[in-house]
Write a protein that holds these residues in place. Sequence first.
Motif, PDB file in Angstrom:
ATOM      1  N   LEU A  39       8.304   2.259  -3.836  1.00 41.07           N
ATOM      2  CA  LEU A  39       6.979   1.812  -3.422  1.00 41.07           C
ATOM      3  C   LEU A  39       6.869   1.765  -1.899  1.00 41.07           C
ATOM      4  CD1 LEU A  39       6.285  -1.065  -5.993  1.00 41.07           C
ATOM      5  CD2 LEU A  39       5.544   1.323  -6.106  1.00 41.07           C
ATOM      6  N   ASP A  40       7.955   1.372  -1.245  1.00 42.27           N
ATOM      7  CA  ASP A  40       7.943   1.317   0.215  1.00 42.27           C
ATOM      8  C   ASP A  40       7.800   2.711   0.823  1.00 42.27           C
ATOM      9  OD1 ASP A  40       8.121  -1.424   0.289  1.00 42.27           O
ATOM     10  OD2 ASP A  40      10.293  -1.478   0.648  1.00 42.27           O
ATOM     11  N   LEU A 302       4.755   8.381  -8.683  1.00 45.57           N
ATOM     12  CA  LEU A 302       4.744   6.938  -8.956  1.00 45.57           C
ATOM     13  C   LEU A 302       3.898   6.620 -10.185  1.00 45.57           C
ATOM     14  CD1 LEU A 302       4.473   5.400  -5.369  1.00 45.57           C
ATOM     15  CD2 LEU A 302       6.507   5.582  -6.829  1.00 45.57           C
ATOM     16  N   ARG A 303       2.760   7.284 -10.325  1.00 42.86           N
ATOM     17  CA  ARG A 303       1.907   7.031 -11.490  1.00 42.86           C
ATOM     18  C   ARG A 303       2.623   7.437 -12.778  1.00 42.86           C
ATOM     19  NH1 ARG A 303      -3.219   5.406 -10.581  1.00 42.86           N
ATOM     20  NH2 ARG A 303      -4.101   5.638  -8.483  1.00 42.86           N
ATOM     21  N   SER A 304       3.438   8.494 -12.693  1.00 42.26           N
ATOM     22  CA  SER A 304       4.182   8.913 -13.887  1.00 42.26           C
ATOM     23  C   SER A 304       5.227   7.879 -14.281  1.00 42.26           C
ATOM     24  CB  SER A 304       4.859  10.269 -13.636  1.00 42.26           C
ATOM     25  OG  SER A 304       5.980  10.135 -12.763  1.00 42.26           O
ATOM     26  N   ARG A 305       5.594   7.007 -13.329  1.00 44.79           N
ATOM     27  CA  ARG A 305       6.545   5.934 -13.595  1.00 44.79           C
ATOM     28  C   ARG A 305       5.843   4.634 -14.010  1.00 44.79           C
ATOM     29  NH1 ARG A 305      11.730   6.326 -11.278  1.00 44.79           N
ATOM     30  NH2 ARG A 305      11.699   4.056 -10.976  1.00 44.79           N
ATOM     31  N   GLY A 306       4.521   4.696 -14.099  1.00 46.28           N
ATOM     32  CA  GLY A 306       3.789   3.534 -14.563  1.00 46.28           C
ATOM     33  C   GLY A 306       3.165   2.675 -13.487  1.00 46.28           C
ATOM     34  N   VAL A 307       3.227   3.106 -12.239  1.00 49.00           N
ATOM     35  CA  VAL A 307       2.596   2.344 -11.167  1.00 49.00           C
ATOM     36  C   VAL A 307       1.084   2.479 -11.299  1.00 49.00           C
ATOM     37  CG1 VAL A 307       2.379   2.062  -8.665  1.00 49.00           C
ATOM     38  CG2 VAL A 307       4.593   2.697  -9.667  1.00 49.00           C
ATOM     39  N   GLY A 308       0.386   1.367 -11.279  1.00 47.40           N
ATOM     40  CA  GLY A 308      -1.047   1.370 -11.554  1.00 47.40           C
ATOM     41  C   GLY A 308      -1.942   1.329 -10.329  1.00 47.40           C
ATOM     42  N   ASP A 309      -3.245   1.300 -10.591  1.00 43.41           N
ATOM     43  CA  ASP A 309      -4.256   1.343  -9.532  1.00 43.41           C
ATOM     44  C   ASP A 309      -4.131   0.180  -8.557  1.00 43.41           C
ATOM     45  OD1 ASP A 309      -5.299   3.625 -10.643  1.00 43.41           O
ATOM     46  OD2 ASP A 309      -6.890   2.586 -11.748  1.00 43.41           O
TER      47      ASP A 309
END
Length: 378
Positions: A39-40, A302-309
């Motif tokens: 995320l960083d 990141l979205r493919s890893r489940g990180v959301g809006d």
Amino acid sequence: MSQESATVQLLSPEGTLLRSEATERYLPVIDALDEQQLLDFHRQMVVIRRFDLEAGNLQRQGQLALWIPSMGQEAAQVGSGYAARPQDHIFPSYREHVVGRIRGLDPLEIIRQLRGNSHGGWDAAANGNFHLYAIVLSSQTLHATGYAMGLRFDGAIASGDPESDQAVIVYYGDGASSEGDVHESMVFAASYQTPQVFFLQNNQWAISVPVSRQSRTPLYERAAGYGIPSLQIDGNDVLAAYATTRIALDEARGGRGPRFIEAMTYRMGAHTSSDDPTKYREDDEVDVWSERDAITRFEHYLRSRGVGDGFFAEVATEAEDAAADLRTRIFELAVPEPASMFAHVYSEPHPVIEAQREWLAAYEASFGETDEAREARA
């Protein structure tokens, strides 16, 4: 690290992590990253791009003498910047804004320098060993190699302790790769087997000269002539930049000599605010590279890893706050006293510098102005 012929890529343009025989060497380094570190990576890329755009706007409004944009090169810088360990020393060129931020440098110090409010820069020791910008093209490669030679002479490498052994990474571009300083640096680095990584950001243009005119062979192959193991990476792939640089620095730190990485990326904006790239490159070329944008690619991952809006909205807000903070604080920068140019030239008092300081004070006094009058005139 041996010389490799294929460009190292760990993330596809669609943001898919590539697991194959070609990437297996690097995947353990990526798998060791935790969620916060990933995320960083994204946060730093987004925030520095917004900061970069705001600085460019401020330059156009007369608040900066010059601005040097880094848009398009965020992945190469963020990945390699996070790959360095705290004790490592970093010698930047003049476009590595986010590397400085990663090492703890307040980006306002870069603004201070480019606004003409600083005669040198910042204290590297207080900012994660992030050394000063080198406006003189490629001179930083000499500084880096000299420092790395010192580390070897001092026995600061190859002890087997990753928390104390040190290495050096030096950044430069494809234009600087044609300078003699770079090649002299590689001669000494190879001869003394220095603990350093040459990190070349090939952004395709040395101001208005394309890289194809500078070299008939890939730039990473030049290092092989000096006996330096080298590879080429997808510079818009933050994971490839991180993994390859992490391994290269570990090898250098462990006493295996210098390493060379060529990051294939693109300068999306002008060389500096004094440049007009529309005069020498085609829009179609810019469009092709826009489709390879590092931030968009990593967001897909990141979205493919489940990180959301929610996370992406938070980062967007942080980026806007950073831009607003820059706009506020730039007007708070004070004009330095002329005598400050004599500070920090030498580590100890120097008679020639003291004589120059005294001469300037006497010269200013000859005008007969009081401090109040001088401030009013300013």
